[in-house]
Design an enzyme around this catalytic site. Structure first.
Site, PDB file in Angstrom:
ATOM      1  N   SER A   1       0.873  -1.186   0.000  1.00  0.00           N
ATOM      2  CA  SER A   1       0.000   0.000   0.000  1.00  0.00           C
ATOM      3  C   SER A   1       0.901   1.225   0.000  1.00  0.00           C
ATOM      4  O   SER A   1       2.105   1.117   0.297  1.00  0.00           O
ATOM      5  CB  SER A   1      -0.861  -0.015   1.265  1.00  0.00           C
TER       6      SER A   1
ATOM      7  N   TYR B   1      -2.165  -1.770  10.199  1.00  0.00           N
ATOM      8  CA  TYR B   1      -2.137  -1.842   8.726  1.00  0.00           C
ATOM      9  C   TYR B   1      -0.772  -1.382   8.202  1.00  0.00           C
ATOM     10  O   TYR B   1      -0.188  -2.026   7.336  1.00  0.00           O
ATOM     11  CB  TYR B   1      -3.265  -0.972   8.174  1.00  0.00           C
TER      12      TYR B   1
HETATM   13  N1  NAD Z   1      -8.516   0.176  -1.908  1.00  0.00           N
HETATM   14  C1  NAD Z   1      -7.455   0.862  -1.568  1.00  0.00           C
HETATM   15  O1  NAD Z   1      -7.489   2.109  -1.504  1.00  0.00           O
HETATM   16  C2  NAD Z   1      -6.151   0.174  -1.267  1.00  0.00           C
HETATM   17  C3  NAD Z   1      -5.033   0.970  -1.038  1.00  0.00           C
HETATM   18  C4  NAD Z   1      -3.826   0.360  -0.745  1.00  0.00           C
HETATM   19  C5  NAD Z   1      -3.734  -1.016  -0.697  1.00  0.00           C
HETATM   20  N2  NAD Z   1      -4.829  -1.772  -0.919  1.00  0.00           N
HETATM   21  C6  NAD Z   1      -4.684  -3.234  -0.850  1.00  0.00           C
HETATM   22  O2  NAD Z   1      -5.213  -3.826  -2.012  1.00  0.00           O
HETATM   23  C7  NAD Z   1      -5.594  -5.161  -1.714  1.00  0.00           C
HETATM   24  C8  NAD Z   1      -6.987  -5.412  -2.263  1.00  0.00           C
HETATM   25  O3  NAD Z   1      -7.902  -4.626  -1.542  1.00  0.00           O
HETATM   26  P1  NAD Z   1      -9.217  -3.965  -2.185  1.00  0.00           P
HETATM   27  O4  NAD Z   1      -9.054  -2.517  -2.067  1.00  0.00           O
HETATM   28  O5  NAD Z   1      -9.515  -4.573  -3.476  1.00  0.00           O
HETATM   29  O6  NAD Z   1     -10.274  -4.388  -1.050  1.00  0.00           O
HETATM   30  P2  NAD Z   1     -11.619  -5.246  -1.113  1.00  0.00           P
HETATM   31  O7  NAD Z   1     -12.133  -5.273   0.285  1.00  0.00           O
HETATM   32  O8  NAD Z   1     -12.532  -4.713  -2.162  1.00  0.00           O
HETATM   33  O9  NAD Z   1     -11.109  -6.684  -1.548  1.00  0.00           O
HETATM   34  C9  NAD Z   1     -10.321  -7.480  -0.692  1.00  0.00           C
HETATM   35  C10 NAD Z   1     -10.721  -8.929  -0.876  1.00  0.00           C
HETATM   36  O10 NAD Z   1      -9.900  -9.726  -0.012  1.00  0.00           O
HETATM   37  C11 NAD Z   1     -10.731 -10.727   0.570  1.00  0.00           C
HETATM   38  N3  NAD Z   1     -10.170 -11.207   1.829  1.00  0.00           N
HETATM   39  C12 NAD Z   1     -10.147 -10.575   3.026  1.00  0.00           C
HETATM   40  N4  NAD Z   1      -9.583 -11.369   3.948  1.00  0.00           N
HETATM   41  C13 NAD Z   1      -9.237 -12.531   3.316  1.00  0.00           C
HETATM   42  C14 NAD Z   1      -8.600 -13.731   3.736  1.00  0.00           C
HETATM   43  N5  NAD Z   1      -8.240 -13.926   5.004  1.00  0.00           N
HETATM   44  N6  NAD Z   1      -8.387 -14.695   2.811  1.00  0.00           N
HETATM   45  C15 NAD Z   1      -8.780 -14.526   1.526  1.00  0.00           C
HETATM   46  N7  NAD Z   1      -9.398 -13.426   1.071  1.00  0.00           N
HETATM   47  C16 NAD Z   1      -9.614 -12.434   1.965  1.00  0.00           C
HETATM   48  C17 NAD Z   1     -12.071 -10.032   0.790  1.00  0.00           C
HETATM   49  O11 NAD Z   1     -13.132 -10.979   0.956  1.00  0.00           O
HETATM   50  C18 NAD Z   1     -12.184  -9.197  -0.492  1.00  0.00           C
HETATM   51  O12 NAD Z   1     -12.844  -9.913  -1.503  1.00  0.00           O
HETATM   52  C19 NAD Z   1      -5.484  -5.317  -0.196  1.00  0.00           C
HETATM   53  O13 NAD Z   1      -4.282  -5.969   0.129  1.00  0.00           O
HETATM   54  C20 NAD Z   1      -5.450  -3.882   0.283  1.00  0.00           C
HETATM   55  O14 NAD Z   1      -4.794  -3.735   1.519  1.00  0.00           O
HETATM   56  C21 NAD Z   1      -6.040  -1.212  -1.205  1.00  0.00           C
END
Ligand code: NAD
Length: 273
Positions: A142, A155
């Protein structure tokens, strides 16, 4: 023919957001895809969308924090497709709370999914990626893996750890001449369910946090997936997603550790981001 044609790609957390967009874009680009999530409803929706694009995905329920299950899963994917070229360790969760407010179990949960989930996926798939002769580990950290924010200690810790782990792995693959590229991804605010799916310390309203996040997240998951795949194609060590990530990374590099004072002075406005 694209860079991904006929490659086998594994995407964790594919039931929503960036993971879903990645899975669908990989199908569009001709990859064979193994998708997983703990959320069966979200995963079924991704499967439906992938099918409509002509994908024939391997679909599995997987909790990335469960090491033994991940190890068994990696062997099953390799057996199913005959090889594995790419792992996108994408699954993640959010938690908001100051250190004083956070319980050990809150911090454990974030580390279990956001850090150990990435380690489990990397370790489980690395032998298969090496055996493929053309492997790539893509770990999603992130922008919070580049600088810290108040209320994000758990986080931040997990995402900094992912970055350290991934950057070390990249160097090892180079030194040991392994046929595996390694990329660490640092998204800025992406319009996904991450905040809505997240949890918060007692006394904090997660709904308010999700609304605040919705206001600042600028990049769509589809744009994020495209930037990631572009970076993977180029074999980049680090992929920043979104103008916010690019600007904040530059700012932190410019001012060094003094960024902490600046963010603290911005006070609760920053804490809400
Ligand atoms: N959205 C943002 O702004 C952002 C910013 C920086 C980093 N990220 C990172 O991007 C990645 C994807 O996140 P996103 O934004 O698409 O969020 P999201 O919540 O839309 O998707 C995350 C997915 O991970 C799944 N998940 C959660 N815990 C799990 C587990 N223990 N085992 C398997 N699956 C699991 C959830 O069910 C969900 O489908 C994450 O690692 C998040 O930290 C997101």
């Amino acid at each position: 023919m694209s860079h991904f044609t006929d490659k086998v790609a594994v995407v964790t957390g594919a039931g929503s957001g960036i993971g879903r967009a990645l899975a669908l874009e990989l199908v569009r680009r001709g990859a064979k895809v193994a998708i997983s999530d703990i959320d069966s409803v979200g995963l079924a929706e991704t499967t439906k969308l992938a099918l409509a694009l002509g994908g024939d995905d391997k679909v599995d329920s997987l909790n990335v924090a469960e090491r033994e299950a991940f190890l068994g899963y990696s062997d099953a994917v390799a057996t199913h497709f005959g090889k594995v070229n790419l792992i996108f360790n994408n699954a993640g969760i959010a938690f908001t709370g100051d250190v004083e407010e956070s319980e050990f179990k809150d911090i454990d949960r974030v580390m279990d999914v956001d850090f150990w989930g990435v380690v489990n996926g990397t370790k489980a798939f690395l032998p298969h990626l090496i055996a493929s002769g053309d492997g790539h580990v893509v770990n999603v950290s992130s922008i919070f893996g580049i600088f810290s924010m108040p209320s994000q200690s758990a986080y931040n810790a997990a995402k900094f750890a992912v970055r350290g782990f991934t950057e070390s792995l990249r160097q090892e693959m180079l030194i040991n001449k392994r046929p595996v590229k390694v990329t660490c991804v640092h998204p800025g605010g992406i319009k996904t369910n991450i905040a809505r799916n997240g949890t918060a310390a007692v006394g904090r309203d997660n709904d308010d946090l999700a609304k605040a996040f919705d206001k600042i997240a600028r990049t769509s998951p589809e744009q994020a997936a495209n930037v990631i795949l572009q970076g993977v194609e180029k074999g980049k060590p680090r992929v920043l997603i979104g103008m916010d990530a690019v600007m904040l990374d530059a700012f932190v590099r410019l001012v060094g550790a003094r960024y902490q004072r600046v963010f603290a002075l911005l006070g609760h406005r920053v804490a809400k981001l």
